[in-house]
Write a protein that holds these residues in place. Structure first.
Motif, mmCIF file in Angstrom:
data_model
loop_
_atom_site.group_PDB
_atom_site.id
_atom_site.type_symbol
_atom_site.label_atom_id
_atom_site.label_comp_id
_atom_site.label_asym_id
_atom_site.label_seq_id
_atom_site.Cartn_x
_atom_site.Cartn_y
_atom_site.Cartn_z
ATOM 1 N N SER A 3 0.800 -1.212 0.000
ATOM 2 C CA SER A 3 0.000 0.000 0.000
ATOM 3 C C SER A 3 0.833 1.263 0.000
ATOM 4 O O SER A 3 0.313 2.345 0.139
ATOM 5 N N ASP A 80 -5.645 -5.469 -6.522
ATOM 6 C CA ASP A 80 -6.882 -5.107 -5.821
ATOM 7 C C ASP A 80 -7.036 -3.586 -5.744
ATOM 8 O O ASP A 80 -7.681 -3.064 -4.850
ATOM 9 N N GLN A 83 -10.589 -2.166 -5.217
ATOM 10 C CA GLN A 83 -11.394 -2.623 -4.083
ATOM 11 C C GLN A 83 -11.423 -1.553 -2.986
ATOM 12 O O GLN A 83 -10.366 -1.048 -2.580
ATOM 13 N N TYR A 85 -11.665 -1.676 0.234
ATOM 14 C CA TYR A 85 -10.805 -1.936 1.399
ATOM 15 C C TYR A 85 -9.348 -1.619 1.083
ATOM 16 O O TYR A 85 -8.603 -1.103 1.935
ATOM 17 N N GLN A 88 -8.730 2.322 0.911
ATOM 18 C CA GLN A 88 -8.619 2.905 2.250
ATOM 19 C C GLN A 88 -7.317 2.490 2.919
ATOM 20 O O GLN A 88 -6.622 3.318 3.526
ATOM 21 N N SER A 89 -6.948 1.222 2.800
ATOM 22 C CA SER A 89 -5.714 0.735 3.408
ATOM 23 C C SER A 89 -4.497 1.427 2.812
ATOM 24 O O SER A 89 -3.548 1.783 3.530
ATOM 25 N N PRO A 109 -11.683 -1.126 10.782
ATOM 26 C CA PRO A 109 -11.232 -0.920 9.391
ATOM 27 C C PRO A 109 -12.045 0.105 8.637
ATOM 28 O O PRO A 109 -11.495 0.945 7.920
ATOM 29 N N GLU A 110 -13.388 0.069 8.788
ATOM 30 C CA GLU A 110 -14.230 0.992 8.026
ATOM 31 C C GLU A 110 -14.145 2.429 8.533
ATOM 32 O O GLU A 110 -14.561 3.362 7.844
ATOM 33 N N ARG A 112 -11.124 3.628 9.930
ATOM 34 C CA ARG A 112 -9.710 3.915 10.166
ATOM 35 C C ARG A 112 -9.262 5.204 9.479
ATOM 36 O O ARG A 112 -8.542 6.018 10.052
ATOM 37 N N ARG A 153 -17.672 3.806 1.089
ATOM 38 C CA ARG A 153 -16.923 2.754 1.775
ATOM 39 C C ARG A 153 -15.444 3.096 1.928
ATOM 40 O O ARG A 153 -14.734 2.434 2.699
ATOM 41 N N PHE A 154 -14.970 4.127 1.207
ATOM 42 C CA PHE A 154 -13.553 4.481 1.378
ATOM 43 C C PHE A 154 -13.292 5.984 1.402
ATOM 44 O O PHE A 154 -12.195 6.406 1.778
#
Length: 378
Positions: A3, A80, A83, A85, A88-89, A109-110, A112, A153-154
């Motif tokens: 990441s 990915d 995606q 997740y 955001q990561s 996680p959601e 963070r 979601r992100f």
């Protein structure tokens, strides 16, 4: 996925030059240095209008003055990257590298990213009057669950003071509904700041003389591009691959109109009869290779593509096109990048993927997905 920022260097390297968008970069700089204490900036445009190129050069300009810019480039079907997740990561990892004292590995996680931005805003940005710039390219590429808009979601629901977020998205895309109740600035590349044709005119002012093209042909090329830089670059690349004599003979032929006309023109050899049945029991080489690259989520070398299809793209094989012919047919649609197996290739633009998938059809793409999975599992 890894990441950290260097994973996107291959994406930014696709845009070494930016011509005719100086006005857009100046407008972005003015927005960032304005009086607002936070803000959203959307860069919109049709496929090939230069959204990724603009953001890549905006990032480079900030890095040149010493500003680190957390960034994420969404690409459908690449690792990915598309995606929520992973987006955001990716951003969280880069922001925490800049502000390590504000990290919280126990955050949900959601939540963070938004909680990290709030901590940084309160602890660093507000007290020291700093600004944190984030870049997210290609929002329309985000994978959705059903018919839901995946952006919540992100992306944070609201930006805390000191945070400025620049995003790009296709004009008119349904995901734009996320911004309906938010205050944002928008720059539409299809309209341009100083006219829609400025970018294609600048590109042909460079490529036309370099390729010794007649002025009338250059005028026609600018008009047929409809202001789309990718049209100009693809036509210039097509002409550059010719000998000078072949290029001059081409001057009397019509220029494909619009980006999709250019894509259909350049891809036409893929769908011709000799590509349908190159030899008994053989896969149509060039178009099937492109289909496999659509199915893959990573760049693949020619050697591996050949092994999957039971042929060779690096050495002559009986029946069908020569390896050089296959690579030539596919070349306008590919970008190269290093892999653990050597130089790999993937489709260079999302609109190339759309074209190949539409031409091959859903049933053929499912077959290629299965073929790829079976081959890589062996």
């Amino acid at each position: 996925m890894a990441s950290s920022r260097p994973v996107f260097e291959s994406e930014r390297a696709r845009h070494p030059e930016l011509r005719g968008r100086e006005d857009v970069l100046a407008l972005m700089e003015d927005w960032l240095s304005g009086s607002a204490d936070r803000g959203w900036l959307l860069i919109t445009g049709s496929p090939g209008s230069g959204k990724s190129a603009v953001l890549s050069h905006f990032i480079a300009a900030r890095e040149k003055i010493g500003q680190a810019v957390p960034q994420h480039f969404l690409r459908r079907g690449v690792s990915d990257w598309d995606q929520p997740y992973a987006i955001q990561s990716s951003l969280v990892a880069q922001i925490e590298a800049l502000f390590p004292s504000s990290s919280n590995p126990d955050a949900r996680p959601e939540r963070r990213l938004v909680e990290l931005l709030l901590r940084i805003s309160n602890r660093q940005l507000i007290p020291s009057h700093q600004r944190l710039l984030l870049i997210v390219d290609g929002l329309n590429e985000a994978v959705a669950e059903g018919s839901d808009n995946p952006l919540p979601r992100f992306l944070p629901q609201a930006l805390p003071p000191g945070v400025f977020l620049v995003c790009s998205i296709r004009s008119g895309h349904p995901y734009l509904s996320f911004f309906a109740e938010r205050s944002f600035r928008c720059i539409d590349l299809d309209r341009g700041v100083d006219g829609k044709h400025r970018a294609s005119q600048a590109l042909w002012s460079y490529h036309g003389p370099r390729l010794s093209l007649p002025p009338e042909y250059i005028k026609t090329a600018v008009r047929c591009a409809e202001g789309n830089p990718l049209h100009a670059l693809m036509l210039a690349g097509y002409l550059e691959r010719m000998s000078p004599a072949e290029r001059m003979a081409r001057m009397g032929e019509p220029v494909p109109y619009g980006l999709w006309g250019m894509l259909e023109f350049l891809s036409q050899p893929l769908w011709e009869e000799h590509q349908l049945e190159p030899s008994p029991n053989a896969e149509p080489p060039a178009r099937t290779a492109l289909g496999l690259l659509c199915a893959a989520r990573t760049a693949l070398p020619w050697e591996l593509l050949g092994a999957i299809l039971g042929t060779s793209f690096t050495a002559a094989a009986p029946g069908g096109d020569s390896p050089a012919d296959v690579r030539r047919l596919a070349a306008p649609f590919l970008q190269s990048e290093p892999t653990s197996l050597g130089e790999g290739h993937r489709l260079g633009h999302d609109c190339f993927r759309e074209l190949v998938v539409a031409r091959l059809g859903a049933q053929e793409m499912r077959r290629l997905h299965r073929k790829l999975a079976q081959s890589l599992a062996c």
